[in-house]
Design an enzyme around this catalytic site. Structure first.
Site, PDB file in Angstrom:
ATOM      1  N   GLU A   1      49.194  41.979  49.371  1.00 25.52           N
ATOM      2  CA  GLU A   1      48.587  40.723  48.935  1.00 25.52           C
ATOM      3  C   GLU A   1      47.065  40.779  49.142  1.00 25.52           C
ATOM      4  O   GLU A   1      46.293  40.318  48.292  1.00 25.52           O
ATOM      5  CB  GLU A   1      49.229  39.553  49.709  1.00 25.52           C
ATOM      6  CG  GLU A   1      48.618  38.190  49.490  1.00 25.52           C
ATOM      7  CD  GLU A   1      48.607  37.724  48.036  1.00 25.52           C
ATOM      8  OE1 GLU A   1      49.251  38.348  47.183  1.00 25.52           O
ATOM      9  OE2 GLU A   1      47.908  36.734  47.755  1.00 25.52           O
TER      10      GLU A   1
ATOM     11  N   HIS B   1      51.578  61.243  52.767  1.00 23.32           N
ATOM     12  CA  HIS B   1      52.328  61.702  51.589  1.00 23.32           C
ATOM     13  C   HIS B   1      51.503  61.573  50.318  1.00 23.32           C
ATOM     14  O   HIS B   1      52.047  61.544  49.231  1.00 23.32           O
ATOM     15  CB  HIS B   1      53.651  60.938  51.493  1.00 23.32           C
ATOM     16  CG  HIS B   1      54.502  61.101  52.710  1.00 23.32           C
ATOM     17  ND1 HIS B   1      55.162  62.271  52.997  1.00 23.32           N
ATOM     18  CD2 HIS B   1      54.740  60.268  53.754  1.00 23.32           C
ATOM     19  CE1 HIS B   1      55.801  62.138  54.146  1.00 23.32           C
ATOM     20  NE2 HIS B   1      55.549  60.932  54.631  1.00 23.32           N
TER      21      HIS B   1
ATOM     22  N   ASN C   1      51.046  28.578  21.520  1.00 18.02           N
ATOM     23  CA  ASN C   1      51.073  29.333  22.772  1.00 18.02           C
ATOM     24  C   ASN C   1      52.216  30.321  22.682  1.00 18.02           C
ATOM     25  O   ASN C   1      53.289  29.960  22.184  1.00 18.02           O
ATOM     26  CB  ASN C   1      51.370  28.414  23.967  1.00 18.02           C
ATOM     27  CG  ASN C   1      50.246  27.472  24.277  1.00 18.02           C
ATOM     28  OD1 ASN C   1      49.191  27.521  23.665  1.00 18.02           O
ATOM     29  ND2 ASN C   1      50.479  26.584  25.249  1.00 18.02           N
ATOM     30  N   GLY C   2      52.032  31.518  23.203  1.00 10.69           N
ATOM     31  CA  GLY C   2      53.118  32.498  23.178  1.00 10.69           C
ATOM     32  C   GLY C   2      52.738  33.703  22.345  1.00 10.69           C
ATOM     33  O   GLY C   2      51.561  33.907  22.020  1.00 10.69           O
TER      34      GLY C   2
ATOM     35  N   GLU D   1      41.586  41.357  42.286  1.00  6.43           N
ATOM     36  CA  GLU D   1      41.612  40.287  41.291  1.00  6.43           C
ATOM     37  C   GLU D   1      40.288  39.544  41.208  1.00  6.43           C
ATOM     38  O   GLU D   1      39.842  39.197  40.111  1.00  6.43           O
ATOM     39  CB  GLU D   1      42.794  39.397  41.677  1.00  6.43           C
ATOM     40  CG  GLU D   1      42.802  37.989  41.339  1.00  6.43           C
ATOM     41  CD  GLU D   1      44.137  37.330  41.710  1.00  6.43           C
ATOM     42  OE1 GLU D   1      44.800  36.846  40.811  1.00  6.43           O
ATOM     43  OE2 GLU D   1      44.496  37.266  42.910  1.00  6.43           O
TER      44      GLU D   1
ATOM     45  N   LYS E   1      45.676  31.270  35.127  1.00  2.00           N
ATOM     46  CA  LYS E   1      46.375  30.684  36.274  1.00  2.00           C
ATOM     47  C   LYS E   1      47.881  30.671  36.053  1.00  2.00           C
ATOM     48  O   LYS E   1      48.653  30.897  36.973  1.00  2.00           O
ATOM     49  CB  LYS E   1      45.855  29.256  36.501  1.00  2.00           C
ATOM     50  CG  LYS E   1      46.456  28.563  37.709  1.00  2.00           C
ATOM     51  CD  LYS E   1      46.000  29.220  38.995  1.00  2.00           C
ATOM     52  CE  LYS E   1      46.726  28.695  40.219  1.00  2.00           C
ATOM     53  NZ  LYS E   1      46.639  29.647  41.329  1.00  2.00           N
TER      54      LYS E   1
ATOM     55  N   ARG F   1      43.694  26.632  33.986  1.00  2.00           N
ATOM     56  CA  ARG F   1      44.711  27.655  33.745  1.00  2.00           C
ATOM     57  C   ARG F   1      44.108  28.943  33.197  1.00  2.00           C
ATOM     58  O   ARG F   1      44.777  29.970  33.165  1.00  2.00           O
ATOM     59  CB  ARG F   1      45.756  27.130  32.766  1.00  2.00           C
ATOM     60  CG  ARG F   1      46.462  25.903  33.285  1.00  2.00           C
ATOM     61  CD  ARG F   1      47.190  25.206  32.181  1.00  2.00           C
ATOM     62  NE  ARG F   1      48.351  25.971  31.794  1.00  2.00           N
ATOM     63  CZ  ARG F   1      49.593  25.558  31.951  1.00  2.00           C
ATOM     64  NH1 ARG F   1      49.827  24.384  32.474  1.00  2.00           N
ATOM     65  NH2 ARG F   1      50.591  26.288  31.574  1.00  2.00           N
TER      66      ARG F   1
ATOM     67  N   LYS G   1      44.372  40.421  46.124  1.00  2.00           N
ATOM     68  CA  LYS G   1      43.312  39.406  46.147  1.00  2.00           C
ATOM     69  C   LYS G   1      41.951  40.054  45.925  1.00  2.00           C
ATOM     70  O   LYS G   1      41.135  39.570  45.153  1.00  2.00           O
ATOM     71  CB  LYS G   1      43.361  38.707  47.513  1.00  2.00           C
ATOM     72  CG  LYS G   1      43.179  37.257  47.547  1.00  2.00           C
ATOM     73  CD  LYS G   1      44.323  36.362  47.243  1.00  2.00           C
ATOM     74  CE  LYS G   1      45.057  36.627  45.957  1.00  2.00           C
ATOM     75  NZ  LYS G   1      46.261  35.839  45.794  1.00  2.00           N
TER      76      LYS G   1
ATOM     77  N   TRP H   1      43.872  31.853  25.374  1.00  2.00           N
ATOM     78  CA  TRP H   1      43.705  33.032  26.238  1.00  2.00           C
ATOM     79  C   TRP H   1      44.156  34.216  25.398  1.00  2.00           C
ATOM     80  O   TRP H   1      45.326  34.315  25.026  1.00  2.00           O
ATOM     81  CB  TRP H   1      44.569  32.870  27.480  1.00  2.00           C
ATOM     82  CG  TRP H   1      44.392  33.930  28.513  1.00  2.00           C
ATOM     83  CD1 TRP H   1      43.451  33.974  29.502  1.00  2.00           C
ATOM     84  CD2 TRP H   1      45.211  35.104  28.689  1.00  2.00           C
ATOM     85  NE1 TRP H   1      43.627  35.099  30.276  1.00  2.00           N
ATOM     86  CE2 TRP H   1      44.699  35.809  29.800  1.00  2.00           C
ATOM     87  CE3 TRP H   1      46.306  35.626  28.025  1.00  2.00           C
ATOM     88  CZ2 TRP H   1      45.243  36.992  30.260  1.00  2.00           C
ATOM     89  CZ3 TRP H   1      46.857  36.818  28.472  1.00  2.00           C
ATOM     90  CH2 TRP H   1      46.324  37.481  29.585  1.00  2.00           C
TER      91      TRP H   1
ATOM     92  N   CYS I   1      46.973  29.813  27.494  1.00  2.00           N
ATOM     93  CA  CYS I   1      46.782  28.870  26.380  1.00  2.00           C
ATOM     94  C   CYS I   1      47.295  27.475  26.712  1.00  2.00           C
ATOM     95  O   CYS I   1      48.284  27.311  27.423  1.00  2.00           O
ATOM     96  CB  CYS I   1      47.540  29.359  25.159  1.00  2.00           C
ATOM     97  SG  CYS I   1      47.036  30.969  24.608  1.00  2.00           S
TER      98      CYS I   1
HETATM   99  O1  M6R Z   1      52.813  30.789  39.065  1.00  2.00           O
HETATM  100  P1  M6R Z   1      53.382  32.049  39.640  1.00  2.00           P
HETATM  101  O2  M6R Z   1      53.456  32.017  41.115  1.00  2.00           O
HETATM  102  O3  M6R Z   1      54.717  32.407  39.031  1.00  2.00           O
HETATM  103  O4  M6R Z   1      52.372  33.180  39.235  1.00  2.00           O
HETATM  104  C1  M6R Z   1      52.657  34.527  39.471  1.00  2.00           C
HETATM  105  C2  M6R Z   1      51.410  35.369  39.359  1.00  2.00           C
HETATM  106  O5  M6R Z   1      50.904  35.314  38.055  1.00  2.00           O
HETATM  107  C3  M6R Z   1      50.322  34.942  40.344  1.00  2.00           C
HETATM  108  O6  M6R Z   1      50.787  34.915  41.644  1.00  2.00           O
HETATM  109  C4  M6R Z   1      49.122  35.898  40.252  1.00  2.00           C
HETATM  110  O7  M6R Z   1      49.480  37.155  40.724  1.00  2.00           O
HETATM  111  C5  M6R Z   1      47.940  35.313  41.032  1.00  2.00           C
HETATM  112  N1  M6R Z   1      46.767  35.290  40.207  1.00  2.00           N
HETATM  113  C6  M6R Z   1      47.594  36.063  42.243  1.00  2.00           C
HETATM  114  O8  M6R Z   1      46.528  35.518  42.931  1.00  2.00           O
END
Ligand code: M6R
Length: 609
Positions: A482, A505, A100-101, A489, A604, A27, A486, A75, A2
């Site tokens: 990671e 395991h 927001n929140g 996501e 974001k 964002r 990626k 959002w 938001c």
């Molecule tokens: O702004 P930040 O680095 O604290 O954000 C943390 C996560 O929300 C962020 O890294 C998220 O996992 C990404 N979308 C990954 O690509």
């Protein structure tokens, strides 16, 4: 997530509000809205599901004009993305409010307001706030006092801005747990959840503190702390030019940001050359803290958490300092036993992630000797509230999937390893080796980027798949994590990462000819062990995609595709291999036709827990 923009001016502000929303678009959001008080003191509202450009179209079709207004990108948390749930929410055609929140006690407040005769037109938690404000105003309070009373009833996190047709030149606002900043103008004042939204109108900002309530008019502003006492807050001049953010010829921000890494990594490490001593890259007082520190606790979320996991290997192996890493959402609620003389290190691209910020706040009070944040955003909440700061020089990251922010965080964390290592186990020779590796890093990343078309070709194999397994060992295990994050996501393919030694395991049961297995292969002592793990996969019909050092002795064969990675210094391999995995996810997502830069359901900057 938001976004809030608000204005109290003597000129028409609808375009300022819309431009502010456009600047917050990256964002992530699902609906947008704007409320203005027109010159006849009526509330004028546009809100709808979809992008800010839809709001602009509505505004063109039915222009609403006014000098006082609030705007929002939402959002969804409570209630689906829809026009009805979009903000601003209004009460009695008198008050409009954006938030927001998350209001945690909204259900009880809703019951109470329903009993008092208020009707609800949305499923949001926010709507209770606007009715509470309206109720307080009906009791004859000023707008400011009504908001102070309202926020006292709220549990949870909020940044709020509101207007009232009976106070037509005022905007009132409050923050607790979500960021809010005043933009100081000349004959006009503004509010936003991020200073970026207001850089078009001012370069002077006041970052509000927890519990602050504020009233702005075109010619005045008054800030009150949580207990209602008027306070002065520091003014900050942000004079560096706003970065021009465009696609620069690339099809997506993510691809552009992947390709920006050689420059971003070099710029981040270049800070070592511009300071007299590497300690100074972490802020004044860093040397004193580093002399004392005996253990490290890293806290972060998502990709930044993976950076912390990589750093643990460096800090323990190279610097000989004990290090623990935990996701912020767990750390903040756990009863902990902390090593004596520990340094708390938070990692956050945005510097606004709610859980990471809460973890920092929750750790205040002597548990740690100091806090250090590794962040990409100067003036963010984590930066303002930490004792020491390392700023990555990634430049603005627009793609929701973090790429250059992650690799530059790793550079910062390797620099931290150097700063601590020289005080402990790290020989002069080893330090020189790491410095040389960091200097050569942009070149190795560039060489990896040149594998783009090979990776693109490989990515086709993932399109019909629903699942993928990522394997790594040692420091490459967090890189496998990671890579899996990626892929899931942005392509929506379910992907999991395992340390390769864990295969037998459990996860081996999943392996069949429908399960692609991606391996991040090191070329160190663990290579032979990884080769045996991969054999286990192959003999069960699994299809392997191995990212391996070109000198590691892997060869492609049926159902094993090997990607020859540049032969580079061991210490920077996690960074170099990450780039190849970023490209893999990008190409898979591209072919699957997903929204690469704005994957569904994600934002974001995650400013709610
Ligand atoms: O702004 P930040 O680095 O604290 O954000 C943390 C996560 O929300 C962020 O890294 C998220 O996992 C990404 N979308 C990954 O690509």
């Amino acid at each position: 997530m938001c976004g809030i923009v608000a204005a109290a001016a003597r000129r028409e502000v609808s375009e300022i509000l819309l431009e502010g929303l456009r600047r917050l678009e990256y964002r992530g959001y699902d609906s947008a809205g704007m409320a203005l008080i027109d010159n006849e003191h009526n509330l004028q509202l546009h809100k709808q599901q979809g992008k800010v450009c839809e709001l602009e179209k509505a505004q063109k079709l039915h222009p609403h004009l006014g000098c006082t207004g609030i705007a929002h990108t939402r959002w969804a948390t409570h209630g689906e993305p829809s026009g009805a749930n979009a903000h601003p929410h209004i009460s009695g055609q008198r008050v409009a409010l954006v938030h927001n929140g998350i209001i945690e006690n909204h259900a009880a407040l809703r019951e109470e307001l329903l009993a008092s005769g208020y009707e609800f037109s949305s499923a949001t938690d926010t709507e209770v706030v606007v009715h509470l404000l309206h109720q307080a105003l009906d009791g004859g309070k000023t707008l400011l006092v009504a908001l102070q009373e309202t926020v006292r009833r709220l549990e949870g996190a909020y940044a709020i801005a509101a207007v009232d047709v009976e106070h037509p030149d005022q905007v009132v606002a409050a923050r607790k747990g979500s960021p809010l900043v005043i933009g100081v103008g000349i004959g006009e004042n503004f509010l936003a959840s991020d200073q970026l939204a207001l850089r078009q109108v001012t370069d002077r900002f006041i970052f509000l503190e927890e519990g602050d309530v504020v009233e702005i008019t075109p010619s005045s502003m008054q800030i009150y702390d949580e207990s209602g006492v008027p306070v002065e807050r520091k003014r900050t001049l942000i004079s560096e030019a706003v970065e021009v953010v465009d696609l620069g010829g690339f099809d997506h921000y993510m691809l552009k940001e992947i390709h920006e890494q050689p420059r971003a990594l070099a710029a981040t490490y270049a800070q070592a050359a511009t300071h007299p001593h590497i300690d100074d890259c972490f802020g004044a007082g860093a040397a004193r803290v580093f002399d004392r520190v005996k253990a490290i606790q890293i806290v972060a979320c998502g990709t930044s958490f993976h950076a912390g996991m990589v750093a643990r290997y460096w800090l323990e192996e190279l610097a000989g300092i004990p290090c623990q890493v935990e996701v912020a959402s767990e750390f903040r609620y756990r009863k902990r036993v902390t090593h004596a003389d520990s340094l708390l290190v938070t990692i956050s691209q945005s510097g606004e992630t709610a859980d990471t910020l809460a973890a920092l706040r929750n750790a205040a009070g002597g548990e740690f000797i100091a806090s250090l944040v590794v962040s990409n955003v100067a003036n963010s909440s984590l930066v303002r509230e930490s004792d020491l700061v390392f700023l990555t020089k990634a430049g603005m990251e627009i793609g929701v999937a973090s790429t250059k922010a992650f690799t530059t965080q790793l550079v910062g964390l390797l620099m931290l390893t150097l700063a601590l290592g020289r005080r402990r186990a790290m020989s002069e020779e080893k330090q020189q080796e790491v410095v040389a590796a960091l200097q050569s890093l942009p070149d190795y990343v560039q060489q990896t980027l040149e594998l783009n078309s090979v990776i693109e070709e490989l990515s086709g194999a993932f399109i019909p798949k629903h699942h993928a397994l990522f394997l790594g060992r040692g420091i490459e295990y967090p890189i496998a994590m990671e890579g899996a994050l990626k892929l899931k996501e942005i392509s929506y393919i379910h992907a999991e990462a395992y340390p390769a030694g864990e295969l037998k395991h459990g996860p081996l049961a999943l392996v069949d000819d429908d399960m692609p297995v991606v391996a991040v292969a090191p070329s160190d002592d663990l290579l032979e062990k990884l080769k045996s793990n991969l054999e286990e996969v192959r003999s069960r019909g699994g299809e392997l995609f191995v990212f391996a050092d070109q000198q590691a002795g892997f060869v492609s064969e049926p159902r094993v595709k090997v990607f020859p990675m540049p032969h580079c210094p061991e210490v920077i391999k996690p960074i170099v291999y990450t780039v190849a995995l970023q490209l893999l996810s990008y190409h898979v997502a591209l072919q699957k036709g997903t929204d690469v830069d704005k994957p569904r359901n994600l934002a974001k900057s995650v400013t709610v827990e």
